[in-house]
Design an enzyme around this catalytic site. Structure first.
Site, PDB file in Angstrom:
ATOM      1  N   GLU A  65      -5.019  -4.507  10.941  1.00  0.00           N
ATOM      2  CA  GLU A  65      -3.984  -3.481  11.040  1.00  0.00           C
ATOM      3  C   GLU A  65      -4.155  -2.719  12.351  1.00  0.00           C
ATOM      4  OE1 GLU A  65      -2.351  -2.437   6.852  1.00  0.00           O
ATOM      5  OE2 GLU A  65      -3.932  -1.039   7.349  1.00  0.00           O
ATOM      6  N   ASN A  75       0.880  -1.174   0.000  1.00  0.00           N
ATOM      7  CA  ASN A  75       0.000   0.000   0.000  1.00  0.00           C
ATOM      8  C   ASN A  75       0.921   1.227   0.000  1.00  0.00           C
ATOM      9  OD1 ASN A  75      -1.760   2.070   0.473  1.00  0.00           O
ATOM     10  ND2 ASN A  75      -2.334   1.435   2.549  1.00  0.00           N
ATOM     11  N   TRP A  76       1.048   1.843  -1.166  1.00  0.00           N
ATOM     12  CA  TRP A  76       1.964   2.991  -1.273  1.00  0.00           C
ATOM     13  C   TRP A  76       1.443   4.231  -0.560  1.00  0.00           C
ATOM     14  CZ3 TRP A  76       3.505   3.002  -7.219  1.00  0.00           C
ATOM     15  CH2 TRP A  76       4.394   1.937  -7.446  1.00  0.00           C
ATOM     16  N   LYS A  77       0.156   4.234  -0.216  1.00  0.00           N
ATOM     17  CA  LYS A  77      -0.476   5.443   0.350  1.00  0.00           C
ATOM     18  C   LYS A  77      -0.211   6.616  -0.606  1.00  0.00           C
ATOM     19  CE  LYS A  77      -0.157   3.304   4.826  1.00  0.00           C
ATOM     20  NZ  LYS A  77      -0.048   3.402   6.262  1.00  0.00           N
ATOM     21  N   HIS A  95      -9.449   1.511   5.325  1.00  0.00           N
ATOM     22  CA  HIS A  95      -8.150   1.684   5.974  1.00  0.00           C
ATOM     23  C   HIS A  95      -8.333   2.643   7.148  1.00  0.00           C
ATOM     24  CE1 HIS A  95      -4.005   2.772   6.741  1.00  0.00           C
ATOM     25  NE2 HIS A  95      -3.662   1.687   6.090  1.00  0.00           N
ATOM     26  N   GLY A 149       2.902  -1.123   4.229  1.00  0.00           N
ATOM     27  CA  GLY A 149       2.934   0.313   3.948  1.00  0.00           C
ATOM     28  C   GLY A 149       4.344   0.770   3.633  1.00  0.00           C
ATOM     29  N   GLY A 150       4.986   1.392   4.613  1.00  0.00           N
ATOM     30  CA  GLY A 150       6.298   2.015   4.414  1.00  0.00           C
ATOM     31  C   GLY A 150       7.306   1.136   3.693  1.00  0.00           C
ATOM     32  N   GLY A 167       2.971   2.528  10.701  1.00  0.00           N
ATOM     33  CA  GLY A 167       3.938   3.600  10.481  1.00  0.00           C
ATOM     34  C   GLY A 167       4.701   4.008  11.728  1.00  0.00           C
ATOM     35  N   GLU A 212      -6.659   5.015   8.190  1.00  0.00           N
ATOM     36  CA  GLU A 212      -6.410   6.427   7.867  1.00  0.00           C
ATOM     37  C   GLU A 212      -7.655   7.059   7.247  1.00  0.00           C
ATOM     38  OE1 GLU A 212      -2.788   5.711   5.688  1.00  0.00           O
ATOM     39  OE2 GLU A 212      -1.797   5.197   7.571  1.00  0.00           O
ATOM     40  N   SER A 255       3.862  -1.964  10.260  1.00  0.00           N
ATOM     41  CA  SER A 255       5.321  -2.034  10.439  1.00  0.00           C
ATOM     42  C   SER A 255       5.918  -3.391  10.052  1.00  0.00           C
ATOM     43  CB  SER A 255       5.712  -1.654  11.873  1.00  0.00           C
ATOM     44  OG  SER A 255       5.328  -0.311  12.144  1.00  0.00           O
TER      45      SER A 255
HETATM   46  P1  13P Z   1       3.202   0.503   7.656  1.00  0.00           P
HETATM   47  O1  13P Z   1       3.700  -0.788   7.049  1.00  0.00           O
HETATM   48  O2  13P Z   1       3.946   1.701   7.154  1.00  0.00           O
HETATM   49  O3  13P Z   1       3.166   0.424   9.143  1.00  0.00           O
HETATM   50  O4  13P Z   1       1.697   0.702   7.159  1.00  0.00           O
HETATM   51  C1  13P Z   1       0.797  -0.342   7.254  1.00  0.00           C
HETATM   52  C2  13P Z   1      -0.417   0.019   6.504  1.00  0.00           C
HETATM   53  O5  13P Z   1      -1.135   0.938   6.875  1.00  0.00           O
HETATM   54  C3  13P Z   1      -0.732  -0.740   5.284  1.00  0.00           C
HETATM   55  O6  13P Z   1      -2.009  -0.474   4.824  1.00  0.00           O
END
Ligand code: 13P
Length: 252
Positions: free
Chosen positions: A171, A9-11, A100, A237-238, A177, A102, A216
């Site tokens: 999650e 997930n590149w966000k 998600h 994510g990251g 993050g 967020e 993470s």
């Molecule tokens: P991180 O891997 O950066 O913690 O993010 C997880 C995430 O929100 C994937 O959707």
């Protein structure tokens, strides 16, 4: 037997040049050989879906699927800024993330709205990735499982047997993050609780639905997480922004 699924997930990250390099590195890495019985995907921002879809198609082996990070709950019409599931399908998407944390937090998305988005995705041949997870306050007050079970039960009440065609992503919000990954056992315990909750509705659905862990995940902790019996892969994510780290997690 459930497959292992790893989805990036590149966000709100990426640009035309970096995306090109990312797909090239990941595709070349995957062409050298990947473990059997796995699926991989990348959820890019809307403006890059067409570019990423075309780049992925130039890979000689169809390892990687395309996904989006959100979808409208509506079919079409006067919804400025929204993107429909049929548009995502037309651009070659296989997956779409819904709910998600967020988006739940910044855009006040409820479980009901998340279910409607999932239904739109399903109606258009997409696989929704339904995200659930508790906050740090909820975990510290011993309510993590209760909160997640509540989210799942509201999805079940609306989606019913269509859940069989969805993915679930656990999650924990405190792990997103932050570098604070849930230990493999902590994650496994919630994944098991989710599966038991699904089994109360339908045992067959429960045993088939893949439950991904997100929060993470890194090359260093992916092996231990993915070895857990109810963890069927990851939503990354990251670490998915770095193509070599993403590949390493896909190979974990
Ligand atoms: P991180 O891997 O950066 O913690 O993010 C997880 C995430 O929100 C994937 O959707």
């Amino acid at each position: 037997m459930r497959p292992l699924i790893v989805i990036g997930n590149w966000k709100m990250n990426g640009n035309l040049a970096a995306n090109r390099e990312w797909v090239q590195i990941v595709c070349h890495g995957m062409e050298k050989g990947m473990p059997a019985g796995r699926r991989y995907g990348v959820c890019a921002p809307y403006p890059y879906l067409a570019q990423c879809g075309e780049l992925i198609q130039t890979c000689s082996l169809a390892f990687l699927s395309l996904g989006a990070q959100d979808v409208s709950a509506h079919v079409s019409g006067a919804y400025t800024g929204e993107v429909s599931a049929s548009m995502l399908r037309e651009l070659g998407c296989t997956y779409v993330i819904v709910g998600h944390s967020e988006r739940r937090e910044m855009h006040q998305e409820t479980d009901e709205l998340v279910s409607e988005k999932a239904l739109q995705a399903l109606d258009n041949g997409l696989t929704p990735i339904i995200c659930v997870g508790e906050t740090a306050v909820e975990r510290n007050s011993g309510r993590a499982v209760e909160v997640v079970r509540g989210q799942i039960s509201r999805q079940v009440s609306i989606l019913q047997d269509r859940l069989a065609d969805c993915l679930v992503a656990y999650e924990p919000i405190w792990a997103i993050g932050t570098g604070k990954v849930a230990s493999a056992q902590v994650a496994q315990d919630v994944h098991r609780a989710i599966r038991l909750q699904l089994a109360e509705f339908d045992e067959d659905v429960a045993s088939h639905v893949c439950i991904l862990y997100g929060g993470s995940v890194k090359p260093e902790n992916a092996v231990e997480l993915f070895a857990m019996p109810d963890i069927d892969g990851g939503l990354i994510g990251g670490a998915s922004l770095n193509p070599r780290d993403f590949l390493a997690i896909c190979q974990a």
